[in-house]
Design a protein around this motif. Structure first.
Motif, short mmCIF file in Angstrom:
data_model
loop_
_atom_site.label_atom_id
_atom_site.label_comp_id
_atom_site.label_asym_id
_atom_site.label_seq_id
_atom_site.Cartn_x
_atom_site.Cartn_y
_atom_site.Cartn_z
N ARG A 249 -2.50 0.14 -4.64
CA ARG A 249 -1.59 -1.01 -4.14
C ARG A 249 -0.97 -1.65 -5.20
N ASP B 125 0.70 -1.19 -0.06
CA ASP B 125 -0.05 0.04 -0.05
C ASP B 125 0.90 1.23 0.16
N PRO C 206 -5.79 1.18 0.68
CA PRO C 206 -6.15 0.29 -0.36
C PRO C 206 -6.25 -1.28 -0.05
N SER C 207 -5.48 -1.80 0.63
CA SER C 207 -5.61 -3.16 1.01
C SER C 207 -6.96 -3.35 1.92
#
Length: 220
Positions: A90, A66, A128-129
């Protein structure tokens, strides 16, 4: 450039000097401002990520997925970004260049986007993740507005994102957490919070949702 990398599978991550990556056709190079920590980071480096990601194929392997930063260089071909664009995303864990470095090259059609107005880069790097996982969970449970979702482990990164995304769709979220984690779940949109350490969880859940729930997301 400086980066945090491993020299072999299960090796200790260390600060090293590696060549600055050059973007290929359809890629952008991002100057990293922030990179966030994820369990996948160490799982990849010790080969325990399983189906989530293959072990590193080349070393030194720069850790991290990220990130947030600014587009520094554009590769050849069509591209939807411009130099100077603030972006977050990501990285592909199959690459040998991760987000724990000063620069990162990613495909312009990968999981990368412009940072929305009003969102600072530091916060964007943490999304992101966890955010993508939360969105996938919400899609899987397929709830409509005013239905009830019980989220076990709601205080973690994925749980916090899931709570907010579900609330935005008018889904009623019951956050099952531990101890003082209850205090912030209401501000994230949870309709009620249940302390799993305060007596039998089943009794607390019946009180919080006497009509039952429509879906359960167990993130613990």
């Amino acid at each position: 450039m400086r980066a945090i990398a491993v020299s072999a599978l299960r090796a200790e991550p260390v600060l090293v000097e590696v060549p600055k990556p050059e973007p290929g056709p359809g890629e952008v190079r991002v100057r990293i401002d922030y990179a966030s920590l994820n369990p996948l980071d160490w799982q990849v480096t010790d080969g325990s990520a399983g189906e989530l990601a293959p072990p590193p194929r080349a070393f030194p392997f720069v850790v991290g997925v990220d990130y947030a930063g600014r587009v520094d260089m554009i590769g050849g071909g069509e591209n939807r970004f411009r130099v100077g664009d603030p972006v977050f995303g990501r990285a592909d864990v199959a690459d040998a260049c991760g987000s724990y470095g000063e620069y990162l090259c990613v495909r312009q059609d990968s999981a990368i986007a412009l940072v929305p107005r009003g969102l600072d880069a530091r916060t964007a790097a943490a999304l992101p993740s966890a955010g993508m996982a939360a969105a996938q969970v919400l899609e899987a449970v397929a709830l409509r507005g005013h239905e009830t979702l019980l989220v076990v482990g709601a205080a973690g990164g994925v749980g916090c994102c899931l709570t907010q995304l579900a609330r935005a769709r008018d889904v009623r979220v019951i956050a099952a957490v531990r101890g003082d984690e209850r205090s912030r779940m209401g501000s994230l949109g949870a309709a009620a919070s249940v302390d799993l350490t305060d007596g039998p969880p089943a009794d607390a859940l019946r009180k919080a949702c006497p009509d039952g729930i429509d879906a359960l997301a167990d993130l613990a």
